[in-house]
Design a protein around this motif. Sequence first.
Motif, PDB file in Angstrom:
ATOM      1  N   MET A   1       0.824  -1.192   0.000  1.00  0.00           N
ATOM      2  CA  MET A   1       0.000   0.000   0.000  1.00  0.00           C
ATOM      3  C   MET A   1       0.865   1.252   0.000  1.00  0.00           C
ATOM      4  O   MET A   1       0.508   2.234  -0.612  1.00  0.00           O
ATOM      5  CB  MET A   1      -0.929  -0.001   1.221  1.00  0.00           C
ATOM      6  CG  MET A   1      -1.983  -1.097   1.220  1.00  0.00           C
ATOM      7  SD  MET A   1      -3.058  -1.143  -0.228  1.00  0.00           S
ATOM      8  CE  MET A   1      -3.813   0.439  -0.212  1.00  0.00           C
ATOM      9  N   LYS A   2       1.962   1.221   0.708  1.00  0.00           N
ATOM     10  CA  LYS A   2       2.839   2.388   0.811  1.00  0.00           C
ATOM     11  C   LYS A   2       3.438   2.744  -0.547  1.00  0.00           C
ATOM     12  O   LYS A   2       3.650   3.915  -0.830  1.00  0.00           O
ATOM     13  CB  LYS A   2       3.938   2.068   1.825  1.00  0.00           C
ATOM     14  CG  LYS A   2       4.628   3.238   2.384  1.00  0.00           C
ATOM     15  CD  LYS A   2       3.817   3.861   3.476  1.00  0.00           C
ATOM     16  CE  LYS A   2       4.708   4.648   4.393  1.00  0.00           C
ATOM     17  NZ  LYS A   2       3.955   5.501   5.266  1.00  0.00           N
ATOM     18  N   GLU A   3       3.710   1.739  -1.380  1.00  0.00           N
ATOM     19  CA  GLU A   3       4.231   2.000  -2.722  1.00  0.00           C
ATOM     20  C   GLU A   3       3.188   2.707  -3.576  1.00  0.00           C
ATOM     21  O   GLU A   3       3.519   3.566  -4.384  1.00  0.00           O
ATOM     22  CB  GLU A   3       4.651   0.690  -3.396  1.00  0.00           C
ATOM     23  CG  GLU A   3       5.884   0.050  -2.811  1.00  0.00           C
ATOM     24  CD  GLU A   3       7.166   0.766  -3.182  1.00  0.00           C
ATOM     25  OE1 GLU A   3       7.238   1.389  -4.253  1.00  0.00           O
ATOM     26  OE2 GLU A   3       8.107   0.703  -2.366  1.00  0.00           O
ATOM     27  N   THR A   4       1.924   2.348  -3.390  1.00  0.00           N
ATOM     28  CA  THR A   4       0.833   2.944  -4.154  1.00  0.00           C
ATOM     29  C   THR A   4       0.522   4.355  -3.673  1.00  0.00           C
ATOM     30  O   THR A   4       0.288   5.247  -4.475  1.00  0.00           O
ATOM     31  CB  THR A   4      -0.440   2.073  -4.032  1.00  0.00           C
ATOM     32  OG1 THR A   4      -0.111   0.764  -4.469  1.00  0.00           O
ATOM     33  CG2 THR A   4      -1.565   2.610  -4.876  1.00  0.00           C
ATOM     34  N   ASN A   5       0.495   4.529  -2.356  1.00  0.00           N
ATOM     35  CA  ASN A   5       0.169   5.821  -1.773  1.00  0.00           C
ATOM     36  C   ASN A   5       1.078   6.082  -0.574  1.00  0.00           C
ATOM     37  O   ASN A   5       0.785   5.638   0.533  1.00  0.00           O
ATOM     38  CB  ASN A   5      -1.300   5.860  -1.352  1.00  0.00           C
ATOM     39  CG  ASN A   5      -1.721   7.200  -0.816  1.00  0.00           C
ATOM     40  OD1 ASN A   5      -0.913   8.101  -0.628  1.00  0.00           O
ATOM     41  ND2 ASN A   5      -3.000   7.346  -0.557  1.00  0.00           N
ATOM     42  N   ILE A   8      -0.142   6.959   3.078  1.00  0.00           N
ATOM     43  CA  ILE A   8      -0.743   5.987   3.995  1.00  0.00           C
ATOM     44  C   ILE A   8       0.217   5.761   5.161  1.00  0.00           C
ATOM     45  O   ILE A   8       1.414   5.616   4.966  1.00  0.00           O
ATOM     46  CB  ILE A   8      -1.027   4.655   3.266  1.00  0.00           C
ATOM     47  CG1 ILE A   8      -2.170   4.845   2.282  1.00  0.00           C
ATOM     48  CG2 ILE A   8      -1.329   3.526   4.238  1.00  0.00           C
ATOM     49  CD1 ILE A   8      -2.429   3.637   1.416  1.00  0.00           C
ATOM     50  N   VAL A  10       1.462   3.312   8.083  1.00  0.00           N
ATOM     51  CA  VAL A  10       1.485   1.912   8.483  1.00  0.00           C
ATOM     52  C   VAL A  10       1.983   1.863   9.922  1.00  0.00           C
ATOM     53  O   VAL A  10       3.073   2.355  10.227  1.00  0.00           O
ATOM     54  CB  VAL A  10       2.396   1.079   7.562  1.00  0.00           C
ATOM     55  CG1 VAL A  10       2.460  -0.367   8.020  1.00  0.00           C
ATOM     56  CG2 VAL A  10       1.923   1.169   6.115  1.00  0.00           C
ATOM     57  N   TYR A  59       8.893   0.775   5.298  1.00  0.00           N
ATOM     58  CA  TYR A  59       7.461   0.988   5.105  1.00  0.00           C
ATOM     59  C   TYR A  59       6.641   1.284   6.358  1.00  0.00           C
ATOM     60  O   TYR A  59       5.527   1.782   6.246  1.00  0.00           O
ATOM     61  CB  TYR A  59       6.841  -0.237   4.419  1.00  0.00           C
ATOM     62  CG  TYR A  59       7.343  -0.452   3.017  1.00  0.00           C
ATOM     63  CD1 TYR A  59       7.066   0.464   2.010  1.00  0.00           C
ATOM     64  CD2 TYR A  59       8.099  -1.569   2.686  1.00  0.00           C
ATOM     65  CE1 TYR A  59       7.523   0.281   0.718  1.00  0.00           C
ATOM     66  CE2 TYR A  59       8.562  -1.779   1.404  1.00  0.00           C
ATOM     67  CZ  TYR A  59       8.272  -0.847   0.425  1.00  0.00           C
ATOM     68  OH  TYR A  59       8.732  -1.046  -0.854  1.00  0.00           O
TER      69      TYR A  59
END
Length: 66
Positions: A1-5, A8, A10, A59
């Motif tokens: 998810m962190k790569e996409t946005n 975000i 975590v 991440y």
Amino acid sequence: MKETNPKIQVIGVQSSKLASMKAAIEKNELITLPANKTIADGIAVRCAGTLTFPLVRKYVDDIVTV
């Protein structure tokens, strides 16, 4: 998810009895904690994993203990 946005957040969670990943992140190196009893053997991890440590460092925004 962190790569996409990257916005975000975590948040990791560890047992306060053996918070090996939290300790490793704070020291920025793998360390081995003394043995301690927990109600679940699967979370009694005395040293963060060599494969997961760099991923968590990259991440995870914070680690809390319970």
